[in-house]
Design an enzyme around this catalytic site. Structure first.
Site, PDB file in Angstrom:
ATOM      1  N   ASP A 260       0.831  -1.206   0.000  1.00  9.21           N
ATOM      2  CA  ASP A 260       0.000   0.000   0.000  1.00  9.21           C
ATOM      3  C   ASP A 260       0.867   1.258   0.000  1.00  9.21           C
ATOM      4  O   ASP A 260       0.331   2.373  -0.108  1.00  9.21           O
ATOM      5  CB  ASP A 260      -0.959   0.006   1.204  1.00  9.21           C
ATOM      6  CG  ASP A 260      -0.245  -0.203   2.525  1.00  9.21           C
ATOM      7  OD1 ASP A 260       0.415  -1.246   2.673  1.00  9.21           O
ATOM      8  OD2 ASP A 260      -0.331   0.675   3.401  1.00  9.21           O
ATOM      9  N   ASN A 261       2.174   1.094   0.127  1.00  7.57           N
ATOM     10  CA  ASN A 261       3.073   2.249   0.066  1.00  7.57           C
ATOM     11  C   ASN A 261       3.890   2.231  -1.220  1.00  7.57           C
ATOM     12  O   ASN A 261       4.966   2.829  -1.283  1.00  7.57           O
ATOM     13  CB  ASN A 261       4.013   2.250   1.276  1.00  7.57           C
ATOM     14  CG  ASN A 261       3.274   2.563   2.570  1.00  7.57           C
ATOM     15  OD1 ASN A 261       2.176   3.119   2.540  1.00  7.57           O
ATOM     16  ND2 ASN A 261       3.853   2.204   3.690  1.00  7.57           N
TER      17      ASN A 261
HETATM   18  P1  AMP Z   1       1.211   3.899   6.766  1.00  5.47           P
HETATM   19  O1  AMP Z   1       1.998   2.811   7.448  1.00  5.47           O
HETATM   20  O2  AMP Z   1       1.419   5.261   7.323  1.00  5.47           O
HETATM   21  O3  AMP Z   1       1.394   3.860   5.293  1.00  5.47           O
HETATM   22  O4  AMP Z   1      -0.330   3.584   7.072  1.00  5.47           O
HETATM   23  C1  AMP Z   1      -0.944   2.337   6.838  1.00  5.47           C
HETATM   24  C2  AMP Z   1      -2.444   2.500   6.856  1.00  5.47           C
HETATM   25  O5  AMP Z   1      -2.870   2.994   8.123  1.00  5.47           O
HETATM   26  C3  AMP Z   1      -2.989   3.460   5.824  1.00  5.47           C
HETATM   27  O6  AMP Z   1      -4.216   2.968   5.385  1.00  5.47           O
HETATM   28  C4  AMP Z   1      -3.153   4.744   6.613  1.00  5.47           C
HETATM   29  O7  AMP Z   1      -4.142   5.590   6.080  1.00  5.47           O
HETATM   30  C5  AMP Z   1      -3.558   4.219   7.973  1.00  5.47           C
HETATM   31  N1  AMP Z   1      -3.165   5.121   9.064  1.00  5.47           N
HETATM   32  C6  AMP Z   1      -1.928   5.365   9.546  1.00  5.47           C
HETATM   33  N2  AMP Z   1      -1.970   6.230  10.562  1.00  5.47           N
HETATM   34  C7  AMP Z   1      -3.256   6.576  10.739  1.00  5.47           C
HETATM   35  C8  AMP Z   1      -3.962   7.445  11.628  1.00  5.47           C
HETATM   36  N3  AMP Z   1      -3.330   8.141  12.568  1.00  5.47           N
HETATM   37  N4  AMP Z   1      -5.305   7.541  11.494  1.00  5.47           N
HETATM   38  C9  AMP Z   1      -5.953   6.842  10.560  1.00  5.47           C
HETATM   39  N5  AMP Z   1      -5.358   6.011   9.704  1.00  5.47           N
HETATM   40  C10 AMP Z   1      -4.031   5.869   9.781  1.00  5.47           C
HETATM   41 MG    MG Z   2       0.795   4.256   3.712  1.00  7.31          MG
END
Ligand code: AMP
Ligand code: MG
Length: 493
Positions: A260-261
């Site tokens: 997803d990244n």
């Molecule tokens: P990331 O590891 O930052 O790429 O996030 C992984 C998933 O978690 C993605 O779907 C983000 O939108 C969600 N996510 C990360 N941090 C938050 C947050 N504080 N509130 C809501 N969703 C989050």
């Molecule tokens: Mg992400």
């Protein structure tokens, strides 16, 4: 909120809209509004990106812009939404994710999507609070612009705003919003989402959208018997390979290469616990949460290839044949090493290629790894050595002088045909003086927490032209202090 007509607003802001992602339909997103934050303040602003976006400079400095880029006011004509995606996290299927804290404001007519990260809850927030904290927002802002200036494909960042609203992480922190910009924020995980749910019609709609807007050559390809979806997979594989070559050559560790990244456009996306290497350690793990080292520096090229297999699996219903899908992935295995070697040759100031270059590069990296020599300083000093003929500053970095001298000899023999000025010029344009080391980011963050944002502005200025000398800023180009190795950056952001 005052309602002004879209035309009048365009005159004020310079922005006009053209929302292409929104035309995909409701299966792909939820329309919603950002959640306001109290009493916002500016933390950092990129005038350079503002110019590229065609934003009016006066408006960008205005109180209205501050409210808009915090999510407190909406520009007429924007069409905010959060998109749904899924993905593999740390090698495991994670199911539905989505924009949990990013809200797409829309797409400008010049083809830039603008997104507010940290702008509140969405239907995809799961257990999260929809917010982003100041420290990680500053890191994302600075690194996006730094990568762009280094010539590495990336999502961009227009500005960061902050608010004293409290956000709970391991400790209580404060909220911030980053305005990100990219031609598209579509990820591998968007494809995985519809494939995993057996929604082939939506999968096709998404793939057609990406092909039509970003990979039009796939429509007319003669490769794979004209299979446009296989051609898309191959094109994404090649862009991803080129991106990974850039990361490995500059010494950039992403930290969370979940599917997803991974950008469908081959952009660096979702800056979290990333790090530019200090001492060269191929096995370096920059993400404190990554205990198994899945995303260690030297694992990145293989992980990207693994992620591309997830994309291939998702595209399979459209491609129709597993052998063709595998064939479309295959070029990663040649494009990555070729692109990496080309980047490393540029770092060495070599304008042409020779069969022995691979060994010369590998030997340099082995020498650096043996003593964990500072990666950025080594290349910058080597550039100076080629310019002025003095090897001592490079030799000073090593205990194994004999090993280094032997390597320097092969290097000088190899470049005997290239005039030194030419080589040194290429090296200075390839080997940056300034990268966003963790401790530099940390210092800017600590000042920002005290409401002094000058450190963010100074770093931005240096990182916007990282190959220039910037006299008087040597401290930003020096060795990391001892405490730099104690900085722990995790997924918490
Ligand atoms: P990331 O590891 O930052 O790429 O996030 C992984 C998933 O978690 C993605 O779907 C983000 O939108 C969600 N996510 C990360 N941090 C938050 C947050 N504080 N509130 C809501 N969703 C989050
Ligand atoms: Mg992400």
């Amino acid at each position: 909120m005052t309602l002004i007509s879209e035309a009048a607003l365009a005159a004020d802001t310079g922005l006009q809209w053209n929302h292409r992602f929104a035309t995909l339909g409701p299966a792909f997103y939820t329309r919603l509004q950002p959640t306001p934050l109290p009493e916002p303040y500016w933390v950092g602003r990129s005038e350079g990106l503002a110019r590229e976006l065609g934003l009016d400079a006066g408006w960008f400095a205005s109180a209205e812009a501050l409210e808009v880029f915090t999510g407190n006011e909406l520009l007429a004509g924007s069409d905010p939404l959060a998109s749904v995606y899924s993905g593999h996290q740390f090698g495991v299927w994670a199911g539905q994710l989505g924009d949990g804290r990013a809200i797409l404001l829309g797409e400008t007519r010049s083809g830039w999507e603008l997104q507010l990260k940290g702008a509140g809850l969405t239907p995809y927030s799961r257990m999260g609070d929809g917010r982003a904290v100041l420290r990680s927002s500053i890191r994302e802002f600075l690194c996006s612009e730094a990568m762009h200036a280094l010539g590495i494909p990336t999502t961009r960042a227009l500005c960061v705003t902050g608010s004293d609203a409290r956000v709970r992480r391991e400790e209580i922190e404060t909220a911030a919003v980053v305005t990100r910009a990219a031609p598209s924020f579509i990820r591998f995980g968007h494809f995985e989402h519809f494939a995993a749910n057996g929604r082939d019609a939506e999968l096709r709609t998404l793939a057609d959208h990406v092909i039509d807007h970003f990979y039009p050559a796939c429509r007319t390809t003669s490769r794979f018997d004209g299979n446009a979806y296989a051609a898309l997979l191959e094109a994404v594989s090649e862009r991803t390979a080129a991106l990974l070559a850039q990361w490995q050559a500059i010494g950039f560790c992403h930290g969370v290469m979940n599917t997803d990244n991974m950008s469908i456009l081959g952009l660096t996306i979702d800056y979290g616990p990333f790090q530019f290497l200090d001492g060269f350690d191929p096995r370096h793990i920059c993400n404190h949460s990554d205990t198994a080292g899945r995303y260690a520096f030297n694992q990145q090229p293989n992980v990207a290839y693994w992620n591309l297999h997830c994309l291939a699996q998702a595209l399979l219903p459209l491609i129709g044949d597993q052998e063709i899908a595998l064939a479309a992935l295959a070029s990663y295995r040649t494009v990555f090493p070729d692109a990496f070697e080309a980047r490393m040759r540029a770092k060495l100031g070599l304008a042409d290629s020779a069969p022995a270059d691979r060994v010369l590069i590998e030997d340099a990296l082995k020498l650096l790894a043996k003593e964990k020599v500072d990666y950025t300083i080594f290349w910058r000093r080597l550039s100076a050595c080629v310019a002025d003929g003095n090897p001592e500053p490079v030799r000073d970095l090593f205990l194994d002088r004999a090993g280094l001298d032997a390597w320097l000899l092969s290097f000088s023999e190899r470049r005997a045909q290239t005039p030194s000025e030419l080589a040194a010029g290429l090296m200075r344009r390839t080997n940056p003086k300034f990268v966003l080391r963790n401790h530099l980011g940390q210092q800017a963050i600590e000042s920002a927490l005290q409401k002094d944002f000058s450190g963010v502005a100074t770093l931005l200025r240096l990182l916007e032209s990282p190959f220039e000398e910037h006299a008087g800023h040597e401290a930003f180009a020096g060795f990391p202090p001892d405490w730099a190795s104690t900085i722990e950056i995790s997924c918490s952001s």
